[in-house]
Scaffold this motif. Structure first.
Motif, PDB file in Angstrom:
ATOM      1  N   ARG A  17     -22.514   6.026 -15.395  1.00 44.48           N
ATOM      2  CA  ARG A  17     -21.836   4.875 -14.801  1.00 44.48           C
ATOM      3  C   ARG A  17     -20.371   4.796 -15.198  1.00 44.48           C
ATOM      4  NH1 ARG A  17     -26.739   0.919 -16.311  1.00 44.48           N
ATOM      5  NH2 ARG A  17     -28.126   1.450 -14.580  1.00 44.48           N
ATOM      6  N   ALA A  18     -20.106   4.913 -16.499  1.00 41.51           N
ATOM      7  CA  ALA A  18     -18.731   4.723 -16.956  1.00 41.51           C
ATOM      8  C   ALA A  18     -17.809   5.810 -16.421  1.00 41.51           C
ATOM      9  CB  ALA A  18     -18.685   4.689 -18.488  1.00 41.51           C
ATOM     10  N   VAL A  19     -18.307   7.070 -16.383  1.00 43.31           N
ATOM     11  CA  VAL A  19     -17.490   8.158 -15.845  1.00 43.31           C
ATOM     12  C   VAL A  19     -17.202   7.915 -14.367  1.00 43.31           C
ATOM     13  CG1 VAL A  19     -17.475  10.624 -15.300  1.00 43.31           C
ATOM     14  CG2 VAL A  19     -18.264   9.857 -17.530  1.00 43.31           C
ATOM     15  N   THR A  20     -18.199   7.423 -13.643  1.00 44.47           N
ATOM     16  CA  THR A  20     -18.004   7.116 -12.224  1.00 44.47           C
ATOM     17  C   THR A  20     -16.960   6.024 -12.039  1.00 44.47           C
ATOM     18  OG1 THR A  20     -20.299   7.726 -11.724  1.00 44.47           O
ATOM     19  CG2 THR A  20     -19.158   6.361 -10.111  1.00 44.47           C
ATOM     20  N   LEU A  21     -17.075   4.942 -12.807  1.00 43.34           N
ATOM     21  CA  LEU A  21     -16.108   3.853 -12.712  1.00 43.34           C
ATOM     22  C   LEU A  21     -14.713   4.319 -13.099  1.00 43.34           C
ATOM     23  CD1 LEU A  21     -18.243   0.973 -14.243  1.00 43.34           C
ATOM     24  CD2 LEU A  21     -17.345   1.031 -11.918  1.00 43.34           C
ATOM     25  N   ALA A  22     -14.637   5.160 -14.142  1.00 48.11           N
ATOM     26  CA  ALA A  22     -13.330   5.648 -14.585  1.00 48.11           C
ATOM     27  C   ALA A  22     -12.683   6.521 -13.521  1.00 48.11           C
ATOM     28  CB  ALA A  22     -13.479   6.430 -15.887  1.00 48.11           C
ATOM     29  N   GLY A  23     -13.474   7.410 -12.904  1.00 53.79           N
ATOM     30  CA  GLY A  23     -12.927   8.259 -11.850  1.00 53.79           C
ATOM     31  C   GLY A  23     -12.400   7.441 -10.687  1.00 53.79           C
ATOM     32  N   MET A  24     -13.121   6.394 -10.321  1.00 53.18           N
ATOM     33  CA  MET A  24     -12.675   5.546  -9.219  1.00 53.18           C
ATOM     34  C   MET A  24     -11.431   4.743  -9.608  1.00 53.18           C
ATOM     35  SD  MET A  24     -16.388   4.347  -7.726  1.00 53.18           S
ATOM     36  CE  MET A  24     -15.829   3.959  -6.075  1.00 53.18           C
ATOM     37  N   LYS A  25     -11.350   4.341 -10.890  1.00 53.19           N
ATOM     38  CA  LYS A  25     -10.169   3.601 -11.336  1.00 53.19           C
ATOM     39  C   LYS A  25      -8.934   4.491 -11.340  1.00 53.19           C
ATOM     40  CE  LYS A  25      -8.521   0.505 -14.972  1.00 53.19           C
ATOM     41  NZ  LYS A  25      -8.252  -0.569 -14.003  1.00 53.19           N
ATOM     42  N   ILE A  26      -9.093   5.745 -11.775  1.00 50.30           N
ATOM     43  CA  ILE A  26      -7.965   6.681 -11.769  1.00 50.30           C
ATOM     44  C   ILE A  26      -7.456   6.874 -10.344  1.00 50.30           C
ATOM     45  CG2 ILE A  26      -7.295   9.090 -12.133  1.00 50.30           C
ATOM     46  CD1 ILE A  26      -9.210   9.121 -14.514  1.00 50.30           C
ATOM     47  N   ALA A  27      -8.396   7.131  -9.423  1.00 47.50           N
ATOM     48  CA  ALA A  27      -8.003   7.341  -8.030  1.00 47.50           C
ATOM     49  C   ALA A  27      -7.333   6.093  -7.460  1.00 47.50           C
ATOM     50  CB  ALA A  27      -9.224   7.727  -7.197  1.00 47.50           C
ATOM     51  N   GLY A  28      -7.886   4.915  -7.783  1.00 46.10           N
ATOM     52  CA  GLY A  28      -7.306   3.676  -7.286  1.00 46.10           C
ATOM     53  C   GLY A  28      -5.897   3.447  -7.802  1.00 46.10           C
ATOM     54  N   THR A  29      -5.679   3.767  -9.079  1.00 43.57           N
ATOM     55  CA  THR A  29      -4.350   3.592  -9.665  1.00 43.57           C
ATOM     56  C   THR A  29      -3.343   4.533  -9.005  1.00 43.57           C
ATOM     57  OG1 THR A  29      -5.301   2.947 -11.794  1.00 43.57           O
ATOM     58  CG2 THR A  29      -3.013   3.691 -11.803  1.00 43.57           C
ATOM     59  N   MET A  30      -3.751   5.785  -8.806  1.00 47.33           N
ATOM     60  CA  MET A  30      -2.835   6.752  -8.200  1.00 47.33           C
ATOM     61  C   MET A  30      -2.487   6.383  -6.762  1.00 47.33           C
ATOM     62  SD  MET A  30      -2.186   8.803 -10.640  1.00 47.33           S
ATOM     63  CE  MET A  30      -2.368   7.384 -11.725  1.00 47.33           C
ATOM     64  N   VAL A  31      -3.490   5.938  -6.004  1.00 45.05           N
ATOM     65  CA  VAL A  31      -3.236   5.568  -4.609  1.00 45.05           C
ATOM     66  C   VAL A  31      -2.418   4.279  -4.537  1.00 45.05           C
ATOM     67  CG1 VAL A  31      -4.309   4.799  -2.463  1.00 45.05           C
ATOM     68  CG2 VAL A  31      -5.239   6.758  -3.687  1.00 45.05           C
ATOM     69  N   GLY A  32      -2.804   3.279  -5.345  1.00 45.01           N
ATOM     70  CA  GLY A  32      -2.123   2.002  -5.300  1.00 45.01           C
ATOM     71  C   GLY A  32      -0.669   2.095  -5.720  1.00 45.01           C
ATOM     72  N   ALA A  33      -0.396   2.915  -6.756  1.00 48.26           N
ATOM     73  CA  ALA A  33       0.966   3.002  -7.270  1.00 48.26           C
ATOM     74  C   ALA A  33       1.772   4.129  -6.632  1.00 48.26           C
ATOM     75  CB  ALA A  33       0.928   3.209  -8.792  1.00 48.26           C
ATOM     76  N   GLY A  34       1.077   5.169  -6.137  1.00 49.92           N
ATOM     77  CA  GLY A  34       1.807   6.331  -5.657  1.00 49.92           C
ATOM     78  C   GLY A  34       1.846   6.522  -4.158  1.00 49.92           C
ATOM     79  N   VAL A  35       0.873   5.968  -3.430  1.00 47.32           N
ATOM     80  CA  VAL A  35       0.783   6.210  -1.987  1.00 47.32           C
ATOM     81  C   VAL A  35       1.197   4.981  -1.175  1.00 47.32           C
ATOM     82  CG1 VAL A  35      -0.750   6.798  -0.083  1.00 47.32           C
ATOM     83  CG2 VAL A  35      -1.007   7.955  -2.293  1.00 47.32           C
ATOM     84  N   ALA A  36       0.627   3.821  -1.509  1.00 47.20           N
ATOM     85  CA  ALA A  36       0.869   2.632  -0.685  1.00 47.20           C
ATOM     86  C   ALA A  36       2.343   2.228  -0.600  1.00 47.20           C
ATOM     87  CB  ALA A  36       0.017   1.463  -1.199  1.00 47.20           C
ATOM     88  N   PRO A  37       3.091   2.142  -1.713  1.00 46.95           N
ATOM     89  CA  PRO A  37       4.491   1.698  -1.601  1.00 46.95           C
ATOM     90  C   PRO A  37       5.358   2.594  -0.721  1.00 46.95           C
ATOM     91  CG  PRO A  37       3.732   1.511  -3.862  1.00 46.95           C
ATOM     92  CD  PRO A  37       2.682   2.271  -3.133  1.00 46.95           C
ATOM     93  N   PRO A  38       5.374   3.926  -0.936  1.00 39.83           N
ATOM     94  CA  PRO A  38       6.219   4.747  -0.064  1.00 39.83           C
ATOM     95  C   PRO A  38       5.724   4.781   1.378  1.00 39.83           C
ATOM     96  CG  PRO A  38       4.951   6.145  -1.557  1.00 39.83           C
ATOM     97  CD  PRO A  38       4.776   4.740  -2.020  1.00 39.83           C
ATOM     98  N   LEU A  39       4.427   4.624   1.583  1.00 41.22           N
ATOM     99  CA  LEU A  39       3.907   4.600   2.946  1.00 41.22           C
ATOM    100  C   LEU A  39       4.448   3.393   3.707  1.00 41.22           C
ATOM    101  CD1 LEU A  39       2.071   5.716   5.152  1.00 41.22           C
ATOM    102  CD2 LEU A  39       0.158   4.454   4.118  1.00 41.22           C
ATOM    103  N   VAL A  40       4.474   2.238   3.051  1.00 42.13           N
ATOM    104  CA  VAL A  40       5.014   1.041   3.692  1.00 42.13           C
ATOM    105  C   VAL A  40       6.504   1.219   3.990  1.00 42.13           C
ATOM    106  CG1 VAL A  40       5.587  -1.388   3.316  1.00 42.13           C
ATOM    107  CG2 VAL A  40       3.307  -0.551   2.760  1.00 42.13           C
ATOM    108  N   VAL A  41       7.240   1.776   3.038  1.00 37.08           N
ATOM    109  CA  VAL A  41       8.672   2.001   3.245  1.00 37.08           C
ATOM    110  C   VAL A  41       8.902   2.937   4.432  1.00 37.08           C
ATOM    111  CG1 VAL A  41      10.761   2.980   2.236  1.00 37.08           C
ATOM    112  CG2 VAL A  41       9.262   1.550   0.839  1.00 37.08           C
ATOM    113  N   TRP A  42       8.098   3.992   4.514  1.00 36.78           N
ATOM    114  CA  TRP A  42       8.242   4.943   5.627  1.00 36.78           C
ATOM    115  C   TRP A  42       7.926   4.282   6.965  1.00 36.78           C
ATOM    116  CZ3 TRP A  42       4.277   7.216   8.738  1.00 36.78           C
ATOM    117  CH2 TRP A  42       4.747   8.220   9.599  1.00 36.78           C
ATOM    118  N   LEU A  43       6.848   3.508   7.017  1.00 39.10           N
ATOM    119  CA  LEU A  43       6.483   2.835   8.263  1.00 39.10           C
ATOM    120  C   LEU A  43       7.549   1.828   8.686  1.00 39.10           C
ATOM    121  CD1 LEU A  43       2.654   2.178   7.676  1.00 39.10           C
ATOM    122  CD2 LEU A  43       3.668   3.747   9.343  1.00 39.10           C
ATOM    123  N   SER A  44       8.200   1.206   7.703  1.00 39.21           N
ATOM    124  CA  SER A  44       9.211   0.197   8.039  1.00 39.21           C
ATOM    125  C   SER A  44      10.449   0.799   8.691  1.00 39.21           C
ATOM    126  CB  SER A  44       9.611  -0.574   6.778  1.00 39.21           C
ATOM    127  OG  SER A  44      10.313   0.260   5.872  1.00 39.21           O
TER     128      SER A  44
END
Length: 452
Positions: free
Chosen positions: A373-400
């Motif tokens: 369970r903990a490894v699964t949650l950790a893997g999902m948290k890592i992916a969420g952090t990378m997407v939230g901080a690394g993908v979403a902001p520049p994607l919005v800027v590009w779309l704008s």
């Protein structure tokens, strides 16, 4: 078919053995302590946000420096340490690990008060991030073993409310203390500047909140498929469940992008499009965040438990799919014609996001074996952090860049919110179709007694 462990056989034979998985009571005292701990972690994690302008002025920092302190200093520990700590969660004494992590975020917060420059501040934030950023798998693992599977949704309801209350308290406590200390010089502990005094006081409070954790006894581990699992075997198990975990992760990540965009761009949208000032929207935005967190937690907790009783595959994820479908239109909150419309659609988006996050965590606690369970949650948290901080902001800027005028940013956020909402719904639907059986309902699920 799973076979009982020798430890479980011995436990059944011993009159002093721990209660079986079928009859164990919910330990609400432990759940309240876990809620307090998560409240402390989220308060510490968000404390810099209302104070960062004062920090920037005193230490002569740049906006890039503030960005690194707010994002990088917390993302680095998550990226580097989440999986190793998660493996420790599944294969060591969790109560001891939680005490260590809680001590880290208390020490880091106190250290922030004494940081002489950017380097010292970054180091203190890193120390706090080691604890606050990696504690969730410990909390979920402990919570899963102190209550029955059919009550985990309601148990996570309380913990989820604690998390949202902590996020709100970072602004309420931080802002209020800062205002008081600014108007009453010398009222603090050591005569520091107000933002330093706030960190010192909150850090001391976080340190005191560690003490009750010594009262928690390590609970037995239930619903275990294997013992003595290496990190490599745990990752192999993650890969074997890829048809379920992959779509589940995709559903969470794409759905979370809209909420991440709201968190990052909300202030800019209100200022640019609606002519609002921070002083005029701070109060009601805080109320929207806290209110949506409480209501979403209540709905998600009860819905997860109720759906888990349905006779269909992956039923526990049904509330997440429904919430996602209903809130897809709310992804367009950023182009509402009025501030009132903006507030209500944002509220709907955040309620849906809270339901989705709680139900997803409950599904992992029920459908994934204890040791993974903990490894699964950790893997999902890592992916969420990378997407939230690394993908979403520049994607919005590009779309704008494809829009002009003051509504360009809002249109970009709306496009991303609606499209990723539809992608999220598809992910949850596929995850439901590929969901494994509930480990907790296997009559031969193992139980490992707590350490003596």
């Amino acid at each position: 078919m799973l076979q009982p462990t020798d430890a479980a056989d011995a436990a059944e034979a011993s009159p002093s053995a721990p209660p079986s998985a079928a009859i164990r009571p919910t330990k609400w005292g432990v759940i309240w302590l876990l809620t307090l701990t998560l409240f402390s972690a989220l308060t510490v994690g968000g404390l810099l946000s209302p104070l960062q302008e004062a920090v920037k002025a005193e230490l002569h920092l740049t906006d890039l420096d503030i960005g690194l302190l707010a994002g990088g200093a917390t993302a680095i520990p998550i990226a580097l340490l989440s999986l190793p700590i998660a493996w420790l969660v599944d294969h060591s004494t969790r109560t001891r690990l939680l005490i260590i992590l809680a001590s880290f975020w208390a020490i880091g917060t106190i250290g922030t008060a004494f940081a002489p420059n950017f380097a010292g501040l970054f180091a203190a934030r890193l120390i706090a991030g080691i604890g606050a950023g990696t504690a969730l798998p410990v909390l979920i693992s402990l919570l899963a073993d102190v209550c029955m599977p059919d009550r985990r949704g309601r148990s996570m309801l309380l913990v989820s409310i604690g998390a949202w209350a902590g996020a709100a308290a970072a602004f309420a406590i931080g802002g209020s203390l800062f205002g008081y200390l600014t108007s009453h010089p010398g009222a603090g502990l050591l005569g520091m500047t107000p933002w330093r005094e706030v960190h010192l006081l909150v850090g001391v409070g976080a340190a005191l909140a560690v003490l009750p954790l010594f009262l928690i006894k390590e609970p037995p581990r239930y619903e275990v498929e294997q013992t003595s699992v290496s990190l490599r075997l745990a990752m192999d198990a993650f890969w074997r469940r890829r048809k379920f975990l992959g779509p589940l992760l995709a559903g969470q990540l794409t759905g979370g992008m809209a909420e991440g965009a709201a968190a990052i761009w909300m202030g800019s949208l209100l200022i640019r499009q609606y002519g609002q000032a921070p002083g005029s929207f701070g109060g009601w935005v805080g109320a929207v965040i806290l209110g949506s967190g409480i209501i979403g937690s209540i709905i998600g907790g009860f819905a997860a438990d109720a759906a888990g009783k349905l006779k269909m595959r992956g039923a526990i994820l049904l509330p997440a799919a429904i919430a996602t479908a209903l809130t897809i239109p709310a992804g367009a909150f950023s182009i509402m014609p009025t501030v009132t419309g903006f507030a209500w659609t944002l509220f709907a988006l955040l309620v849906g996001g809270t339901i989705v996050n709680l139900v997803s965590s409950a599904a992992i606690a029920v459908l994934i074996p204890n040791e993974d369970r903990a490894v699964t949650l950790a893997g999902m948290k890592i992916a969420g952090t990378m997407v939230g901080a690394g993908v979403a902001p520049p994607l919005v800027v590009w779309l704008s860049t494809f829009s002009t005028g003051k509504w360009g940013l809002g249109e970009a956020v709306a496009i991303m919110g609606v499209v990723t909402g539809a992608m999220s719904l598809a992910g949850f639907w596929i995850a439901m179709r590929n969901a494994p059986q509930q480990v907790a309902r296997d009559p031969n699920a193992k139980m490992i007694p707590a350490e003596a």
